[in-house]
Design a protein around this motif. Structure first.
Motif, PDB file in Angstrom:
ATOM      1  N   PHE A  44     -43.527 -81.195  14.090  1.00  0.00           N
ATOM      2  CA  PHE A  44     -42.851 -80.420  15.133  1.00  0.00           C
ATOM      3  C   PHE A  44     -41.865 -81.325  15.848  1.00  0.00           C
ATOM      4  O   PHE A  44     -41.957 -82.553  15.773  1.00  0.00           O
ATOM      5  CB  PHE A  44     -43.846 -79.804  16.128  1.00  0.00           C
ATOM      6  CG  PHE A  44     -44.414 -80.761  17.145  1.00  0.00           C
ATOM      7  CD1 PHE A  44     -43.909 -80.800  18.431  1.00  0.00           C
ATOM      8  CD2 PHE A  44     -45.463 -81.606  16.813  1.00  0.00           C
ATOM      9  CE1 PHE A  44     -44.435 -81.675  19.362  1.00  0.00           C
ATOM     10  CE2 PHE A  44     -45.996 -82.483  17.749  1.00  0.00           C
ATOM     11  CZ  PHE A  44     -45.487 -82.518  19.020  1.00  0.00           C
ATOM     12  N   ASP A  45     -40.911 -80.707  16.520  1.00  0.00           N
ATOM     13  CA  ASP A  45     -39.866 -81.443  17.217  1.00  0.00           C
ATOM     14  C   ASP A  45     -40.085 -81.321  18.723  1.00  0.00           C
ATOM     15  O   ASP A  45     -39.829 -80.275  19.302  1.00  0.00           O
ATOM     16  CB  ASP A  45     -38.490 -80.876  16.829  1.00  0.00           C
ATOM     17  CG  ASP A  45     -37.341 -81.615  17.481  1.00  0.00           C
ATOM     18  OD1 ASP A  45     -37.580 -82.506  18.336  1.00  0.00           O
ATOM     19  OD2 ASP A  45     -36.187 -81.305  17.134  1.00  0.00           O
ATOM     20  N   PRO A  46     -40.561 -82.387  19.374  1.00  0.00           N
ATOM     21  CA  PRO A  46     -40.802 -82.305  20.819  1.00  0.00           C
ATOM     22  C   PRO A  46     -39.522 -82.231  21.639  1.00  0.00           C
ATOM     23  O   PRO A  46     -39.583 -81.985  22.845  1.00  0.00           O
ATOM     24  CB  PRO A  46     -41.571 -83.591  21.130  1.00  0.00           C
ATOM     25  CG  PRO A  46     -41.143 -84.545  20.061  1.00  0.00           C
ATOM     26  CD  PRO A  46     -40.900 -83.700  18.830  1.00  0.00           C
ATOM     27  N   TRP A  47     -38.376 -82.419  20.999  1.00  0.00           N
ATOM     28  CA  TRP A  47     -37.107 -82.328  21.707  1.00  0.00           C
ATOM     29  C   TRP A  47     -36.483 -80.946  21.538  1.00  0.00           C
ATOM     30  O   TRP A  47     -35.447 -80.665  22.114  1.00  0.00           O
ATOM     31  CB  TRP A  47     -36.134 -83.406  21.224  1.00  0.00           C
ATOM     32  CG  TRP A  47     -36.587 -84.759  21.651  1.00  0.00           C
ATOM     33  CD1 TRP A  47     -36.362 -85.357  22.858  1.00  0.00           C
ATOM     34  CD2 TRP A  47     -37.334 -85.694  20.884  1.00  0.00           C
ATOM     35  NE1 TRP A  47     -36.944 -86.601  22.887  1.00  0.00           N
ATOM     36  CE2 TRP A  47     -37.541 -86.831  21.684  1.00  0.00           C
ATOM     37  CE3 TRP A  47     -37.871 -85.681  19.587  1.00  0.00           C
ATOM     38  CZ2 TRP A  47     -38.253 -87.943  21.252  1.00  0.00           C
ATOM     39  CZ3 TRP A  47     -38.574 -86.795  19.159  1.00  0.00           C
ATOM     40  CH2 TRP A  47     -38.759 -87.914  19.967  1.00  0.00           C
ATOM     41  N   ALA A  48     -37.098 -80.086  20.732  1.00  0.00           N
ATOM     42  CA  ALA A  48     -36.587 -78.720  20.570  1.00  0.00           C
ATOM     43  C   ALA A  48     -36.700 -77.986  21.901  1.00  0.00           C
ATOM     44  O   ALA A  48     -37.636 -78.199  22.664  1.00  0.00           O
ATOM     45  CB  ALA A  48     -37.370 -77.982  19.488  1.00  0.00           C
ATOM     46  N   ARG A  49     -35.766 -77.148  22.151  1.00  0.00           N
ATOM     47  CA  ARG A  49     -35.716 -76.425  23.426  1.00  0.00           C
ATOM     48  C   ARG A  49     -37.045 -75.720  23.724  1.00  0.00           C
ATOM     49  O   ARG A  49     -37.541 -75.743  24.843  1.00  0.00           O
ATOM     50  CB  ARG A  49     -34.587 -75.409  23.389  1.00  0.00           C
ATOM     51  CG  ARG A  49     -34.388 -74.653  24.680  1.00  0.00           C
ATOM     52  CD  ARG A  49     -33.086 -73.978  24.681  1.00  0.00           C
ATOM     53  NE  ARG A  49     -32.108 -75.043  24.746  1.00  0.00           N
ATOM     54  CZ  ARG A  49     -31.096 -75.129  25.593  1.00  0.00           C
ATOM     55  NH1 ARG A  49     -30.844 -74.197  26.358  1.00  0.00           N
ATOM     56  NH2 ARG A  49     -30.283 -76.117  25.657  1.00  0.00           N
ATOM     57  N   GLU A  50     -37.673 -75.134  22.717  1.00  0.00           N
ATOM     58  CA  GLU A  50     -38.921 -74.415  22.911  1.00  0.00           C
ATOM     59  C   GLU A  50     -40.050 -75.366  23.316  1.00  0.00           C
ATOM     60  O   GLU A  50     -40.921 -75.018  24.096  1.00  0.00           O
ATOM     61  CB  GLU A  50     -39.369 -73.679  21.642  1.00  0.00           C
ATOM     62  CG  GLU A  50     -38.332 -72.810  20.985  1.00  0.00           C
ATOM     63  CD  GLU A  50     -37.360 -73.586  20.106  1.00  0.00           C
ATOM     64  OE1 GLU A  50     -37.793 -74.394  19.262  1.00  0.00           O
ATOM     65  OE2 GLU A  50     -36.153 -73.388  20.281  1.00  0.00           O
ATOM     66  N   ALA A  51     -40.055 -76.576  22.792  1.00  0.00           N
ATOM     67  CA  ALA A  51     -41.129 -77.532  23.080  1.00  0.00           C
ATOM     68  C   ALA A  51     -41.051 -78.060  24.501  1.00  0.00           C
ATOM     69  O   ALA A  51     -42.053 -78.356  25.117  1.00  0.00           O
ATOM     70  CB  ALA A  51     -41.072 -78.695  22.082  1.00  0.00           C
ATOM     71  N   VAL A  52     -39.841 -78.197  25.026  1.00  0.00           N
ATOM     72  CA  VAL A  52     -39.650 -78.807  26.345  1.00  0.00           C
ATOM     73  C   VAL A  52     -39.874 -77.799  27.469  1.00  0.00           C
ATOM     74  O   VAL A  52     -40.222 -78.159  28.570  1.00  0.00           O
ATOM     75  CB  VAL A  52     -38.244 -79.443  26.446  1.00  0.00           C
ATOM     76  CG1 VAL A  52     -37.991 -80.032  27.810  1.00  0.00           C
ATOM     77  CG2 VAL A  52     -38.068 -80.507  25.372  1.00  0.00           C
ATOM     78  N   GLN A  53     -39.704 -76.537  27.201  1.00  0.00           N
ATOM     79  CA  GLN A  53     -39.821 -75.525  28.276  1.00  0.00           C
ATOM     80  C   GLN A  53     -41.242 -75.339  28.742  1.00  0.00           C
ATOM     81  O   GLN A  53     -42.186 -75.594  28.170  1.00  0.00           O
ATOM     82  CB  GLN A  53     -39.266 -74.182  27.779  1.00  0.00           C
ATOM     83  CG  GLN A  53     -37.777 -74.248  27.586  1.00  0.00           C
ATOM     84  CD  GLN A  53     -37.209 -72.950  27.050  1.00  0.00           C
ATOM     85  OE1 GLN A  53     -37.921 -72.025  26.707  1.00  0.00           O
ATOM     86  NE2 GLN A  53     -35.892 -72.890  26.992  1.00  0.00           N
TER      87      GLN A  53
END
Length: 96
Positions: free
Chosen positions: A87-96
């Motif tokens: 998974f990408d912790p910098w993806a917009r969904e992960a940070v919100q």
């Protein structure tokens, strides 16, 4: 152009998200050190105390790395983390 605070802040926010989501690292700094090793941002030196070649991770401090260099490192760290952890912790969904 010098380093930018927003890119640096985004990097550390993603590290924080990754640490919280995985419990694989005790702190964002531990993950940061591992990502630098994984991405090859290391120097080798002959340690005169141990007689062995040892590795030190390079610094990403503002004074040590330009904006262009940090942007390249950030992209590589994001790609390597995503490949390894799924998974990408910098993806917009992960940070919100």
């Amino acid at each position: 152009k010098g380093r930018t605070v927003p890119r640096n802040s985004a990097y550390w926010a993603g590290l924080q998200t990754a640490v919280k989501a995985t419990d694989a690292w005790p702190t964002p700094d531990h993950l940061h050190q591992d990502l630098k090793r994984l991405c090859g941002y290391v120097d080798w030196y002959a340690n005169p105390l141990t007689g062995r070649d040892e590795m030190r991770v390079q610094s990403t401090a503002f004074a040590k790395m330009s904006e262009a260099e940090f942007a390249l490192y950030f992209r590589m760290a994001q790609m390597r983390f995503t490949e390894k952890m799924g998974f990408d912790p910098w993806a917009r969904e992960a940070v919100q």
